[in-house]
Design a protein around this motif. Structure first.
Motif, mmCIF file in Angstrom:
data_model
loop_
_atom_site.group_PDB
_atom_site.id
_atom_site.type_symbol
_atom_site.label_atom_id
_atom_site.label_comp_id
_atom_site.label_asym_id
_atom_site.label_seq_id
_atom_site.Cartn_x
_atom_site.Cartn_y
_atom_site.Cartn_z
ATOM 1 N N LEU A 17 71.419 123.635 -26.290
ATOM 2 C CA LEU A 17 71.012 123.423 -24.906
ATOM 3 C C LEU A 17 70.487 122.004 -24.768
ATOM 4 O O LEU A 17 69.528 121.623 -25.442
ATOM 5 C CB LEU A 17 69.933 124.427 -24.523
ATOM 6 C CG LEU A 17 69.354 124.359 -23.118
ATOM 7 C CD1 LEU A 17 70.425 124.569 -22.067
ATOM 8 C CD2 LEU A 17 68.247 125.401 -22.973
ATOM 9 N N ALA A 18 71.137 121.206 -23.900
ATOM 10 C CA ALA A 18 70.732 119.812 -23.693
ATOM 11 C C ALA A 18 70.100 119.682 -22.314
ATOM 12 O O ALA A 18 70.794 119.634 -21.305
ATOM 13 C CB ALA A 18 71.930 118.879 -23.822
ATOM 14 N N GLY A 19 68.783 119.668 -22.281
ATOM 15 C CA GLY A 19 68.065 119.483 -21.032
ATOM 16 C C GLY A 19 67.559 120.786 -20.446
ATOM 17 O O GLY A 19 68.269 121.795 -20.420
ATOM 18 N N THR A 20 66.309 120.738 -19.980
ATOM 19 C CA THR A 20 65.685 121.910 -19.349
ATOM 20 C C THR A 20 64.977 121.490 -18.062
ATOM 21 O O THR A 20 63.938 122.034 -17.706
ATOM 22 C CB THR A 20 64.675 122.581 -20.304
ATOM 23 O OG1 THR A 20 63.638 121.644 -20.630
ATOM 24 C CG2 THR A 20 65.362 123.056 -21.571
ATOM 25 N N ALA A 21 65.560 120.521 -17.362
ATOM 26 C CA ALA A 21 64.887 119.933 -16.198
ATOM 27 C C ALA A 21 64.943 120.810 -14.967
ATOM 28 O O ALA A 21 64.197 120.587 -14.028
ATOM 29 C CB ALA A 21 65.494 118.559 -15.886
ATOM 30 N N SER A 62 67.378 120.296 -26.704
ATOM 31 C CA SER A 62 66.874 118.934 -26.541
ATOM 32 C C SER A 62 66.300 118.774 -25.149
ATOM 33 O O SER A 62 66.839 119.297 -24.178
ATOM 34 C CB SER A 62 67.977 117.897 -26.781
ATOM 35 O OG SER A 62 68.951 117.935 -25.752
ATOM 36 N N GLU A 63 65.195 118.041 -25.059
ATOM 37 C CA GLU A 63 64.549 117.770 -23.778
ATOM 38 C C GLU A 63 63.580 116.598 -23.953
ATOM 39 O O GLU A 63 62.640 116.689 -24.750
ATOM 40 C CB GLU A 63 63.793 119.000 -23.273
ATOM 41 C CG GLU A 63 62.957 118.787 -22.034
ATOM 42 C CD GLU A 63 63.732 118.153 -20.886
ATOM 43 O OE1 GLU A 63 63.357 117.033 -20.470
ATOM 44 O OE2 GLU A 63 64.714 118.766 -20.432
ATOM 45 N N PRO A 74 64.995 124.704 -33.370
ATOM 46 C CA PRO A 74 64.437 123.353 -33.311
ATOM 47 C C PRO A 74 64.549 122.754 -31.913
ATOM 48 O O PRO A 74 65.513 122.999 -31.188
ATOM 49 C CB PRO A 74 65.301 122.571 -34.307
ATOM 50 C CG PRO A 74 65.884 123.606 -35.214
ATOM 51 C CD PRO A 74 66.079 124.820 -34.365
ATOM 52 N N VAL A 75 63.533 121.963 -31.545
ATOM 53 C CA VAL A 75 63.517 121.272 -30.264
ATOM 54 C C VAL A 75 63.496 119.771 -30.541
ATOM 55 O O VAL A 75 62.667 119.283 -31.306
ATOM 56 C CB VAL A 75 62.289 121.679 -29.421
ATOM 57 C CG1 VAL A 75 62.287 120.921 -28.097
ATOM 58 C CG2 VAL A 75 62.286 123.183 -29.168
ATOM 59 N N TYR A 76 64.439 119.057 -29.903
ATOM 60 C CA TYR A 76 64.600 117.634 -30.139
ATOM 61 C C TYR A 76 64.302 116.852 -28.854
ATOM 62 O O TYR A 76 64.472 117.361 -27.742
ATOM 63 C CB TYR A 76 66.029 117.323 -30.584
ATOM 64 C CG TYR A 76 66.491 118.122 -31.777
ATOM 65 C CD1 TYR A 76 66.241 117.701 -33.073
ATOM 66 C CD2 TYR A 76 67.190 119.324 -31.594
ATOM 67 C CE1 TYR A 76 66.671 118.442 -34.168
ATOM 68 C CE2 TYR A 76 67.629 120.066 -32.672
ATOM 69 C CZ TYR A 76 67.364 119.624 -33.961
ATOM 70 O OH TYR A 76 67.790 120.361 -35.042
ATOM 71 N N ALA A 77 63.894 115.599 -29.018
ATOM 72 C CA ALA A 77 63.577 114.763 -27.862
ATOM 73 C C ALA A 77 64.836 114.202 -27.205
ATOM 74 O O ALA A 77 64.814 113.847 -26.029
ATOM 75 C CB ALA A 77 62.661 113.617 -28.273
ATOM 76 N N SER A 78 65.943 114.125 -27.947
ATOM 77 C CA SER A 78 67.178 113.544 -27.422
ATOM 78 C C SER A 78 68.368 114.429 -27.762
ATOM 79 O O SER A 78 68.424 115.042 -28.839
ATOM 80 C CB SER A 78 67.409 112.150 -28.018
ATOM 81 O OG SER A 78 68.708 111.671 -27.714
ATOM 82 N N CYS A 109 71.795 121.057 -18.805
ATOM 83 C CA CYS A 109 70.942 121.488 -17.686
ATOM 84 C C CYS A 109 69.804 120.502 -17.444
ATOM 85 O O CYS A 109 68.755 120.882 -16.922
ATOM 86 C CB CYS A 109 70.371 122.875 -17.957
ATOM 87 S SG CYS A 109 71.599 124.173 -18.170
ATOM 88 N N GLY A 110 69.994 119.238 -17.821
ATOM 89 C CA GLY A 110 68.934 118.255 -17.703
ATOM 90 C C GLY A 110 68.864 117.604 -16.337
ATOM 91 O O GLY A 110 69.505 118.034 -15.370
ATOM 92 N N GLU A 111 68.096 116.543 -16.274
ATOM 93 C CA GLU A 111 67.950 115.759 -15.045
ATOM 94 C C GLU A 111 69.321 115.325 -14.554
ATOM 95 O O GLU A 111 70.161 114.882 -15.329
ATOM 96 C CB GLU A 111 67.065 114.553 -15.344
ATOM 97 C CG GLU A 111 66.664 113.741 -14.158
ATOM 98 C CD GLU A 111 65.740 112.594 -14.543
ATOM 99 O OE1 GLU A 111 66.096 111.430 -14.237
ATOM 100 O OE2 GLU A 111 64.684 112.860 -15.150
#
Length: 325
Positions: free
Chosen positions: A6-10, A33-34, A50-54, A67-69
Motif C-alpha cells: 500500500l503506497a499512501g494513506t492520505a 508507505s506513507e 513494515p511501514v516505510y516513509a517512501s 492511495c496517497g496525496e
C-alpha cells in the motif's frame, strides 16, 4: 499468493483496500508507505507489516495500491509500473494530462494493469441499470444526467486538499466516477467535453473549486455531470448521488444514496428491478488477478475516464473551451 503493498494513506479510500483483504485469501499485504507519520499511524498501526516513509522503500510486490496525496500519485504509479507491479489506484489516478501521458507510456512498456477503483460500478443499482441498457429495455440511450454532491467536512480536510497543485481540480476528482459510467453505458470511444468550475463558499481558498459541471458528448449520448462540495452538513448522507438515464423507450432513475432504481417505459409504469449484492471497490480487480483474468476496469478504462475528466478540468480552466477526446 499475490503480494500487495500500500503506497499512501492520505485519503480514507485506503479503507477500500484494507477492508478487502480479509475477503482475499490469495492476497498478502507485505508493506505500507506513507510520508506523513500521522497518516501512517492512523491507517497502518496494527496491520503487522513494515511501514516505510517512501514508496521507493517498499519491497518488490505483485500489486501496489496507490492511495496517497493526489498530486503525488503519478510518480508512485509510474515507479510501480517500472518495478513490474500492477497498480490498483484510488481516484483520481493523477492530476495533470502530462502525468497521465507518463502513466500511459509506463503501462504500455511494463505490460501491467492500471485499475482505478470506480466504486459506483459495483453498486447494485448501477449493475441493474447497465443490464437494462444492455437488454434494450430503455431503447437507444440518448441522455445521462447525474449529480455528485459531497459534504466538505472542512475542519477534517488536510491543507493539501485545498492546494490546487496538490489536489488537482474538482472535475478530475469527483466527476470522473460518472464519466466512467457514461463510457461504460454508451460504449463510446470518441467525443467532446467541456467543463466549468467555481468557488462560492471558500473565498479564503482561492485555488479551490467547490462546484463544477461537465457537458460530455460520448458518441450519440449527451451527458451532464455536476459535482460539488456544498452538500448540507446536517444530511444523513455524505452526498445524495443520483443519475437519470433517458432512452428512446424509457427512463431509469438511479439513487445511489438510497439504493433505489426506478424504471418507466412506454409500455410499463414505474417499477423497480431486482437488485443483487454490492461489489466491493477493490473486490473485482483482486479477484480477477487471483483468477488470472482481465478485470472489468482495466488500463484502457482507467486511462480513458481519467483523460476525459482532466480535459474537462482543462476546459474549466480555459473559459469552458470544448476539448476533443
Amino acid at each position: 499468493m499475490i503480494r500487495l503493498a500500500l503506497a499512501g494513506t492520505a485519503h480514507p479510500h485506503v479503507d477500500y483496500v484494507l477492508s478487502e483483504l480479509p475477503h482475499q485469501p490469495d492476497v498478502e499485504l507485505v508493506g505500507v508507505s506513507e510520508p506523513d507519520p500521522a497518516a501512517a499511524a492512523r491507517y497502518a498501526a496494527g496491520l503487522g507489516v513494515p511501514v516505510y516513509a517512501s514508496h521507493e522503500e517498499l519491497p518488490d510486490v505483485d500489486v501496489i495500491a496507490v492511495c496517497g496525496e493526489y498530486g503525488a500519485r503519478a510518480d508512485v504509479v509510474v515507479a510501480a509500473l517500472h518495478r513490474g507491479a500492477h497498480v490498483l489506484a484510488d481516484k483520481p489516478l493523477c492530476t495533470t494530462l502530462a502525468d497521465l501521458d507518463r502513466i500511459t507510456a509506463a503501462a504500455q512498456a511494463a505490460d501491467r494493469t492500471v485499475s482505478v477503483m470506480f466504486e459506483k460500478r459495483g453498486y447494485p443499482v448501477t449493475v441493474a441499470a447497465r443490464q437494462l441498457v444492455a437488454d434494450g429495455i430503455l431503447g437507444d440511450l440518448a441522455l445521462v444526467a447525474s449529480t455528485g454532491p459531497h459534504k466538505l467536512n472542512y475542519a477534517s480536510r488536510p491543507d493539501w486538499f485545498f492546494d490546487r497543485a496538490r489536489y488537482g481540480g474538482i472535475l478530475g476528482d469527483l466527476a470522473v466516477h460518472d464519466i466512467d459510467l457514461v463510457l461504460a453505458l454508451s460504449g463510446a470511444s470518441a467525443g467532446t467535453v467541456a467543463g466549468r468550475a467555481g468557488n462560492c463558499s471558500l473565498p479564503d481558498r482561492p485555488g479551490f473549486s467547490d462546484n463544477g459541471a461537465v457537458l460530455l458528448g460520448a458518441g450519440a449520448v449527451t451527458a451532464t455531470i455536476e459535482a460539488h462540495w456544498m452538500w448540507p452538513a446536517a444530511s444523513a448522507y455524505h452526498g445524495h448521488y443520483r443519475m437519470r438515464l433517458t432512452g428512446t423507450a424509457g427512463t431509469a432513475e438511479l439513487d445511489w444514496a438510497r439504493g433505489t432504481l426506478d424504471v418507466v417505459t412506454h409500455d410499463r409504469d414505474v417499477w423497480s428491478p431486482a437488485l443483487g449484492r454490492p461489489v466491493r471497490p477493490a473486490e473485482e480487480f483482486l479477484t480477477a488477478l487471483a483468477e488470472g483474468r482481465r478485470p472489468e476496469v482495466g488500463t484502457a478504462e482507467s486511462l480513458a475516464a481519467t483523460r476525459i475528466a482532466l480535459l474537462a478540468q482543462l476546459s474549466a480552466d480555459t473559459g469552458g473551451e470544448p476539448q476533443t477526446w
